[in-house]
Design an enzyme around this catalytic site. Structure first.
Site, PDB file in Angstrom:
ATOM      1  N   ILE A 468       0.821  -1.220   0.000  1.00 38.07           N
ATOM      2  CA  ILE A 468       0.000   0.000   0.000  1.00 38.07           C
ATOM      3  C   ILE A 468       0.848   1.261   0.000  1.00 38.07           C
ATOM      4  O   ILE A 468       0.364   2.354   0.286  1.00 38.07           O
ATOM      5  CB  ILE A 468      -0.999  -0.009   1.189  1.00 38.07           C
ATOM      6  N   THR A 470       4.042   1.013   1.491  1.00 36.01           N
ATOM      7  CA  THR A 470       4.891   0.891   2.665  1.00 36.01           C
ATOM      8  C   THR A 470       6.238   0.244   2.372  1.00 36.01           C
ATOM      9  O   THR A 470       7.133   0.324   3.196  1.00 36.01           O
ATOM     10  CB  THR A 470       4.163   0.030   3.713  1.00 36.01           C
ATOM     11  N   ALA A 513       5.804  -8.908   9.318  1.00 38.35           N
ATOM     12  CA  ALA A 513       5.985 -10.003  10.278  1.00 38.35           C
ATOM     13  C   ALA A 513       5.290 -11.269   9.797  1.00 38.35           C
ATOM     14  O   ALA A 513       5.788 -12.377  10.006  1.00 38.35           O
ATOM     15  CB  ALA A 513       5.441  -9.596  11.645  1.00 38.35           C
ATOM     16  N   ASN A 629      14.209  -3.342   6.712  1.00 32.46           N
ATOM     17  CA  ASN A 629      14.745  -2.373   5.756  1.00 32.46           C
ATOM     18  C   ASN A 629      14.737  -0.988   6.407  1.00 32.46           C
ATOM     19  O   ASN A 629      13.707  -0.318   6.440  1.00 32.46           O
ATOM     20  CB  ASN A 629      13.893  -2.379   4.480  1.00 32.46           C
ATOM     21  N   THR A 632      12.984   1.958   4.210  1.00 36.11           N
ATOM     22  CA  THR A 632      11.515   2.039   4.125  1.00 36.11           C
ATOM     23  C   THR A 632      10.899   2.151   5.519  1.00 36.11           C
ATOM     24  O   THR A 632       9.868   2.799   5.691  1.00 36.11           O
ATOM     25  CB  THR A 632      10.935   0.815   3.384  1.00 36.11           C
ATOM     26  N   GLY A 700       7.095  -5.196  12.692  1.00 40.92           N
ATOM     27  CA  GLY A 700       6.215  -4.321  11.898  1.00 40.92           C
ATOM     28  C   GLY A 700       6.275  -2.891  12.388  1.00 40.92           C
ATOM     29  O   GLY A 700       6.403  -2.628  13.577  1.00 40.92           O
ATOM     30  N   GLU A 703       2.467   1.648  11.992  1.00 40.62           N
ATOM     31  CA  GLU A 703       1.557   2.507  12.744  1.00 40.62           C
ATOM     32  C   GLU A 703       2.156   3.138  13.990  1.00 40.62           C
ATOM     33  O   GLU A 703       1.719   4.202  14.429  1.00 40.62           O
ATOM     34  CB  GLU A 703       0.297   1.699  13.116  1.00 40.62           C
TER      35      GLU A 703
HETATM   36 MO1  MOS Z   1      -4.183   0.264   9.327  1.00 43.74          MO
HETATM   37  S1  MOS Z   1      -5.282   1.745  10.272  1.00 43.74           S
HETATM   38  O1  MOS Z   1      -4.776  -1.213   9.947  1.00 43.74           O
HETATM   39  O2  MOS Z   1      -4.420   0.491   7.675  1.00 43.74           O
END
Ligand code: MOS
Length: 744
Positions: A468, A470, A513, A629, A632, A700, A703
């Protein structure tokens, strides 16, 4: 493999999909122009509550290029999808589009024009006349709380010890109410659907900007009464989602229904204005925090009760207490959540849902509590540090919050901070330094991967997860290169197609992960298959056993002996490829609680002479296990920090109180941080692999950077100005008046 021998995992690599994005070769959902395609444009409700009286389409029908106009009296009958996350079916808005004449929010689809061109569809949509019977809308959280009793979310409530009595008995305590505004995720790429129904084969193909091709396929199949195998959802590139593209929204359903009715492909884009209404948002929250300590600053009670706005259609709790229940040591603790409805679209996950507003409140309260016990904010957090998750009574699988606070403080220069608000001046400016912890669950879900060793020497890794924005393409290539010991340049990665082997939803910061163990296992399985071909009759190592052979640098052979390339082995057997598949479970060991940690250090500069507030410096110390990485990953933290700055300083989706219409529904008026607002920033990864979590040790990183940031900003503002901001986004007038209590 020991860490020091790793050649790709842990290396800062540029994105392997970068050239495709730069050259325009990467195609997004609305870039697909299919033969004989039609274009749809929505007509959106201009009231926020009430009923449709009448829809007059006569003028629009007469306009050039118009093919059809859909609305609640003229729309194919569909089925609702079950809402079952475990089965991979989920909608964000439970109501079907055009289901009836009721209006629940401004911007709701009330009609849809399909025409030969986008411009014709849009022009005709403007001529559809809709009359309404409006009711008075509820447009704000406080209004909703006046009119409705909140609905508690029992499942997410947690209580241990006796929080209320412990709070009352404790010698030092604070109580405060914090408010966060509704925010709307606005990825650069707007939601879009390009749908094509093939009546002959009964198949539906959908190019959708989605964080989950498999979830979208499953859900659309249910709604249209189709077998899953008759629906293909494709999202090879997504211009970000932030949670807004996790599940199915009405536009996708409408586009699929239209193509099936018309027998021609249909493209429907959600206009930017409706990205603020009909595709989700982070709800407004009101959070009451009660903290109490003994005289030495040890937490005796923590109470975090929150309520958030939701829509009239679904109760979507924003789990503000999800971090509070385990971040610090405290035996008497409660977190609770409730929702209250208003006339807005249905909220959904927005980056670090719950944790972002929740840690704003908790980390603000921690700052207030530190002052109440006369402690330095870093020292106060360290005093309440714990390596056990009190909500589950389990040790954390790996925790380096202490290092994040200590090493972050050292690097930031925290020892130079003087405690008194307003005490650090530089010329006309007053400096403020604030800190906050950040925190997010380490999540892992089921995943599969397929690795194909091809005769031309290239390696193809595929699965139905998606990148997406990322860096998933790159991280998967690193994982495959590492497992196979081949150059990363020889790896191709294909994602974002529901026909590929199952892949996880891109959410919860769990893809890296979840997918890396599957990629590594699939790579080893592909090598095993190749070995099988090599030792079978007619193979180049016919007399050998599999165990005699080793795969090194993309070639197979007996150690110390002749090595043959993949191509040579396959050609000897006239085979196209060797394929390995793997399936890994998301189940985690029961011995630990799995979370990620970190600390943000923020500097603000307040110039009281001209009332100018700038965030001038941020250091984020992040503990996410192995960083696969650093390039990123740092980019993820920087972007997440920008969203946290938006939450603290700018972002607020507002509705007109009389009409319930959105007020700031474009990029000009919905403020987000620009480059000029973004400070000097350093991301400091702590690099402690968490092998209790996965074989790769990575937890991960998407967020966590958003969590805590708004708290650190507000704490820094307090340190500069002596003004405690409990309602965000901050407004400058909150800093300009002397009596803050008067601003509300
Ligand atoms: Mo995230 S808010 O689970 O895209």
């Amino acid at each position: 493999m020991s860490e020091s021998k790793q050649r790709y995992i842990g290396q800062a690599r540029p994105r392997i999909d970068g050239p495709k994005k730069l050259s325009g070769e990467a195609r997004y959902a609305a870039d697909h122009h299919l033969p004989d395609m039609t274009y749809a444009y929505g007509v959106f409700s201009t009231i926020a509550s009430g009923r449709i009286n009448d829809i007059d389409t006569s003028a629009a029908e007469a306009m050039p290029g118009v093919i059809d106009i859909f609305h609640h009296d003229r729309f194919p009958s569909l089925h609702r999808s079950p809402d079952n996350f475990a089965n991979g079916t989920k909608v964000d808005e439970p109501r079907l589009p055009f289901e009836d004449d009721r209006i629940y929010y401004a911007g709701q689809f009330v009609a849809m024009v399909v025409a030969e061109s986008f411009e014709q569809a849009r022009a005709a949509a403007y001529e559809v006349q809709v009359s309404y019977r409006p009711d008075t809308p509820i447009t704000r959280l406080d209004e909703a709380l006046e009119q409705h009793k909140p609905t508690p979310d029992e499942g997410s409530r947690h209580e241990r010890g006796n929080p209320d009595s412990a709070w009352k008995k404790a010698p030092r305590r604070i109580e405060a109410v914090y408010n966060t505004a509704m925010e709307t995720h606005n990825p650069m790429e707007m939601h879009a659907s390009t749908a094509a129904w093939d009546g002959q084969s009964g198949r539906l193909v959908l190019y959708e900007s989605t964080q989950g091709v498999v979830f979208t396929r499953n859900t659309i199949a249910r709604m249209f009464g189709l077998l899953q195998d008759k629906v293909e959802v494709k999202a090879p590139f997504i211009g970000s989602g932030f949670g807004g593209k996790l599940f199915v929204w009405p536009h996708a359903v409408a586009a699929c229904a239209a193509t099936r009715s018309l027998g021609r492909p249909v493209q429907l884009m959600v206009p930017r204005a409706q990205m603020f209404t009909t595709t989700g948002h982070r709800p407004a929250t009101r959070q009451t925090l009660k903290l109490a300590t003994d005289n030495d600053g040890r937490l005796q009670a923590v109470i975090h009760d929150s309520v958030n706005s939701t829509s009239m259609l679904a109760d979507v709790p924003e789990l503000c207490g999800r971090c509070t229940k385990s971040l610090y040591a405290c035996d008497n603790l409660r977190v609770s959540h409730a929702t209250v409805p208003m006339n807005c679209g249905t909220p959904t996950a927005m980056r670090a849902p719950g944790a972002a507003p929740g840690l704003f409140a908790l980390e603000s309260a921690m700052d207030e509590m530190a002052e109440a016990v006369d402690m330095d904010p870093v020292a106060f957090r360290l005093r309440n540090y714990t390596e056990r998750d009190g909500s589950q009574d389990l040790p954390f699988s790996s925790i380096h919050l202490k290092q994040a606070l200590e090493e972050g403080a050292r690097r930031f220069g925290w020892e130079k901070r003087t405690a008194k608000p307003g005490s650090m001046r530089e010329g006309d400016e007053i400096l403020g330094w604030g800190v906050a912890a950040c925190n997010w669950e380490a999540l892992k879900v089921d995943a599969k991967a397929q690795v194909t060793l091809q005769a031309d020497g290239r390696v193809l890794v595929s699965c139905a997860t998606q990148d997406i924005g990322t860096g998933t393409y790159t991280v998967i290539a690193q994982g495959a290169a590492e497992a196979l010991g081949v150059p990363i340049e020889s790896i191709d990665v294909e994602l974002g197609d529901s026909r590929y082997i199952y892949g996880p939803l891109s959410g919860g910061s769990w893809v890296t992960a979840s997918i890396l163990p599957a990629v590594a296992q699939a790579a080893r399985a592909a090598v095993e298959e190749l070995k099988g071909y090599a030792i079978a009759r007619g193979g180049p190592f016919e007399s050998r056993k599999k165990d005699d052979l080793s795969f090194e640098n993309g070639a197979l052979g007996v150690k110390g002996g002749e090595m043959l390339s993949v191509a040579e082995i396959l050609q000897a057997r006239r085979l196209a490829n060797a394929v390995g598949e793997a399936s890994t479970s998301g189940e985690l060991g029961k011995a630990y609680s799995y979370r990620s940690f970190g600390a943000h250090f923020v500097e603000v500069r307040w110039d009281p002479g001209i009332s100018r507030l700038r965030v001038s410096r941020i250091l984020s110390a992040i503990d996410v296990g192995k960083v696969v990485n650093p390039r990123t990953a740092a980019n993820q933290v920087e972007g997440a920090v920008a969203m946290g700055l938006g939450m603290a300083l700018f972002e607020h989706t507002e509705f007109d109180q009389a009409s319930g219409l959105p007020v700031n529904n474009d990029y000009a008026e919905y403020l987000v941080p620009t480059h000029a607002d973004f400070p000097d920033m350093e991301v400091m990864f702590l690099h402690y692999p968490d092998y209790n979590f996965t074989s790769e040790g990575a937890r991960g990183v998407g967020e966590i950077g958003t969590t805590g940031l708004a708290g650190a900003v507000v704490n820094a503002i307090y340190h500069a100005t002596g003004k405690r901001i409990r309602d965000i986004p901050i407004r400058l007038e909150q800093l300009m008046v002397d009596d803050l209590a008067a601003t509300g």
